[in-house]
Design a protein around this motif. Structure first.
Motif, short mmCIF file in Angstrom:
data_model
loop_
_atom_site.label_atom_id
_atom_site.label_comp_id
_atom_site.label_asym_id
_atom_site.label_seq_id
_atom_site.Cartn_x
_atom_site.Cartn_y
_atom_site.Cartn_z
N ARG A 160 11.20 -12.17 6.61
CA ARG A 160 11.06 -10.86 6.02
C ARG A 160 10.36 -9.96 7.02
NH1 ARG A 160 7.57 -10.24 1.92
NH2 ARG A 160 6.48 -12.14 2.50
N SER A 161 10.48 -8.65 6.83
CA SER A 161 9.74 -7.80 7.74
C SER A 161 9.01 -6.72 6.97
CB SER A 161 10.67 -7.18 8.78
OG SER A 161 11.49 -6.24 8.17
N LYS A 162 8.01 -6.18 7.60
CA LYS A 162 7.14 -5.21 6.94
C LYS A 162 6.73 -4.18 7.98
CE LYS A 162 3.26 -5.44 3.75
NZ LYS A 162 2.50 -6.39 2.97
N THR A 163 6.90 -2.91 7.62
CA THR A 163 6.52 -1.86 8.57
C THR A 163 5.18 -1.27 8.13
OG1 THR A 163 8.83 -1.37 8.86
CG2 THR A 163 7.29 0.24 9.69
N LEU A 164 4.28 -1.15 9.07
CA LEU A 164 2.96 -0.61 8.74
C LEU A 164 2.68 0.59 9.63
CD1 LEU A 164 0.67 -3.73 8.35
CD2 LEU A 164 1.70 -2.34 6.58
N LEU A 174 3.09 2.99 14.60
CA LEU A 174 3.94 2.26 13.67
C LEU A 174 4.15 0.85 14.22
CD1 LEU A 174 6.65 4.88 12.88
CD2 LEU A 174 5.26 3.72 11.21
N LEU A 175 4.08 -0.11 13.32
CA LEU A 175 4.28 -1.49 13.74
C LEU A 175 5.21 -2.16 12.74
CD1 LEU A 175 0.93 -3.14 14.77
CD2 LEU A 175 2.96 -2.83 16.13
N ARG A 176 6.14 -2.93 13.24
CA ARG A 176 6.99 -3.69 12.32
C ARG A 176 6.71 -5.16 12.55
NH1 ARG A 176 12.56 -5.32 11.14
NH2 ARG A 176 13.08 -5.26 13.34
N PHE A 177 6.27 -5.82 11.50
CA PHE A 177 5.97 -7.24 11.60
C PHE A 177 7.10 -8.03 10.97
CE2 PHE A 177 1.49 -5.66 11.50
CZ PHE A 177 1.21 -6.02 12.80
N LYS A 178 7.42 -9.13 11.61
CA LYS A 178 8.45 -10.00 11.06
C LYS A 178 7.80 -11.34 10.78
CE LYS A 178 13.25 -10.51 11.79
NZ LYS A 178 14.34 -10.13 12.63
N ASP A 179 7.97 -11.81 9.56
CA ASP A 179 7.36 -13.08 9.22
C ASP A 179 8.04 -14.20 9.99
OD1 ASP A 179 5.64 -14.19 6.51
OD2 ASP A 179 6.80 -15.60 7.69
N ALA A 180 7.24 -15.05 10.61
CA ALA A 180 7.80 -16.10 11.46
C ALA A 180 8.59 -17.10 10.64
CB ALA A 180 6.68 -16.79 12.22
#
Lengths: 328, 279
Positions: free
Chosen positions: B222-226, B212-218
């Protein structure tokens, strides 16, 4: 929902924290230059939603547990076979004597003891009955209202082991026994089980009042007459015309009065404990009409279950945390 | 640090207009080796360059003087996108800035720098000049800079540039819509632009295969979990490939050929680029 209550309701304020998983995530965020370039992945979105719901569920379970949630006492309506029974026990002095009319000695047991023993068994045989107990002597004694609590009934029956009182005032006792059925739903059969070893004269005023009450309450009457040796029975017709009056033969006159009530009525004359047992078994067999009754389910503490759920959810969340990938 | 700086060689096919002599083909007439044309002696009074044969053949009996094309100086600018998405790349970018500056100074050209974030801050403007020292200071600051905005101001850089044709290195990750790319490139068409697309492989091909990875837009926060898995990773790599094609098309529409840097900066890559095409 109305059946739920809380020991420490202020702990429910913690439920505000349910909003936290909506806005924050328990996962470490990796800065990414441009999210728009990442393809949409429905599976990941579903999983993300599930993780958030899981966190909310864990928080909710934890705070409901902390608030000491419990299920209130509840009543379940059931249908069984049984009756509403009021036992009207004679507590006059003579009940403490044996069937032979003497003070009990050796293997003899007193009429009260025999009655107590048999009534206890009778109560045990009838799980769904509502049973009330009244006693009478010089004046009526209110012992136990109609209840399904067997322990209380047993205790009430056992309480008759204390020495008996003075005389026999049966009309007052009957009207008290009848008053037990007031404000009770008519369900199953209503029985008054009169256990006595003697009778008394009922004055005309009481007689009229009792007639009305018997009609109103729709009860069946069983009279268990514990006949002492050498005493006139219920069915004994007088030999002499002069003895044919209520003062001389109160048992016969009471029997005649009961028979004239036009209600289901049956008298048993028992001269020894065995005959008494037979009479009671007879009643036990006869009175098995369908009966609506409410069973009480005691208060149930749910906080342990909620703590269990909370730990389960948290364990899952720890598992999710373990699944987190590490980025360089 | 200065010892480690690699320099690269750049060349422009299109002649420049600078009056100052330099190393690049120019349109000025002066002291060069490449013959340009004949002129009358009055227009270019240099008796040493009188071409006797041309003078004899001249029907008007004038002296003809040979004039030569003078190599001219070029101005090199590095334009850097200082948006938050570039944060991780800035140390490498500062290395490139030093390298470009050294290359320019070695060629006798002047070097300038403009960085644009949400707005253009004067601390990120270095006017074109021949000195290395200001560039070193700027590169130091750049490597330590914490970016936190978008790249709105890149389209407003053109007025700060000289009118004469310059060589521009436009460094960005180009993580913005293609429409914005057009507004950025439109004002720069009069210059020779080398768009450098600076990507980090950790963003696509170096992602983990599972987990699982959570990305946060710089920029947008916003954030998105993949849920990473090989199929999804392939889709991400594919998305970047698509983006590469789109960007290349976008640049070529303006006559520019992009240079993709995904494995950090190496001078050879830029050398290769200039050997393949001259601007």
């Amino acid at each position: 929902m109305n059946n739920l209550a809380f020991e420490t309701p202020w702990a429910l304020m913690g439920l505000i924290l349910l909003l936290v998983p909506i806005f924050r995530s328990n996962m470490r965020a990796t800065t990414y230059p441009w999210l728009d370039i990442l393809p949409n992945d429905p599976l990941s979105e579903l999983l993300n939603l599930l993780i958030r719901l899981l966190s909310m569920a864990a928080l909710a379970a934890l705070f409901l547990g902390l608030s000491g949630i419990y299920l209130k006492e509840q009543h379940v309506e059931r249908i069984g076979r049984g009756a509403h029974i009021v036992m009207l026990l004679d507590r006059s002095n003579s009940m403490d004597n044996s069937f032979a009319g003497k003070a009990p000695s050796g293997n003899d047991i007193s009429k009260a003891d025999a009655a107590r023993q048999l009534l206890t068994e009778f109560v045990d045989h009838r799980p769904h009955d509502l049973i009330g107990i009244a006693e009478y002597s010089t004046s009526p004694l209110f012992v136990m209202p109609l209840t399904e609590n067997k322990q209380a009934i047993h205790a009430a029956i056992d309480a008759t082991s204390i020495p008996a009182l003075a005389y026999t005032n049966i009309s007052k006792g009957l009207s008290m026994a009848l008053s037990f059925f007031e404000h009770q739903p008519v369900s199953g059969s209503r029985i008054i089980l009169l256990v006595s070893d003697g009778a008394a004269v009922i004055d005309p005023d009481s007689e009229a009042a009792l007639r009305v009450l018997f009609k109103q309450q729709q009860v069946r009457l069983y009279w268990l007459f514990l006949r002492t040796d050498n005493s006139p029975g219920i069915f004994a017709e007088p030999e002499d015309q002069r003895d044919d009056n209520a003062q001389a033969m109160p048992e016969l006159y009471l029997h005649r009065f009961f028979s004239s009530l036009k209600i289901p009525y049956h008298a048993y004359e028992a001269e020894n404990p065995d005959a008494m047992q037979k009479a009671i078994a007879d009643i036990d067999r006869l009175e098995k009409l369908p009966l609506h009754y409410r069973q009480a389910i005691p208060k149930q503490d749910l906080s342990a279950a909620f703590y269990g759920w909370a730990s389960f959810f948290m364990l899952l969340l720890v598992g999710v945390k373990m699944c987190e990938a590490r980025t360089a | 640090m200065s010892t480690a700086i690699q320099s690269f060689h750049y060349r422009l096919a299109h002649p420049g207009y600078s009056v100052f002599p330099g190393a690049h083909p120019g349109q000025m007439v002066g002291s060069g080796h490449l013959f340009k044309r004949h002129q009358p002696l009055l227009a270019s009074p240099d008796p040493r360059r009188i071409d006797l044969r041309a003078s004899v053949l001249d029907p008007f009996q004038h002296y003809r003087v040979r004039v030569f094309q003078q190599h001219s100086k070029l101005t090199v600018y590095v334009l850097v996108d200082l948006s938050a998405s570039m944060h991780g790349q800035l140390p490498a970018v500062s290395e490139f800035v030093l390298s470009a500056a050294q290359s320019a100074v070695q060629m006798g050209d002047s070097f300038g720098f403009i960085g644009g974030g949400l707005s253009i801050d004067h601390q990120w403007i270095l006017p074109a000049g021949p000195a290395m020292q200001p560039v070193r200071e700027l590169a130091d600051r750049l490597a330590r800079f914490r970016t936190e905005n978008s790249a709105e101001s890149l389209s407003k850089i053109a007025p700060l540039l000289p009118n004469k044709r310059c060589l521009l290195f436009l460094v960005s990750d180009y993580h913005f819509p293609l429409a914005q790319l057009q507004t950025i490139l439109q004002p720069l068409t009069s210059h020779a632009v080398v768009p450098i697309v600076w990507w980090n492989t950790a963003e696509f091909s170096n992602l983990p295969d599972w987990g699982l990875l959570r990305f946060k837009d710089a920029e947008s926060r916003r954030s998105k979990t993949l849920l990473m898995r090989p199929a999804l990773k392939q889709r991400i790599i594919h998305a970047f490939e698509n983006r590469r094609v789109q960007l290349r098309q976008g640049f070529r529409a303006f006559g520019m050929e992009p240079l993709f840097l995904t494995d950090g900066y190496r001078a050879e890559t830029v050398n290769n680029y200039f050997q393949r095409q001259a601007l």
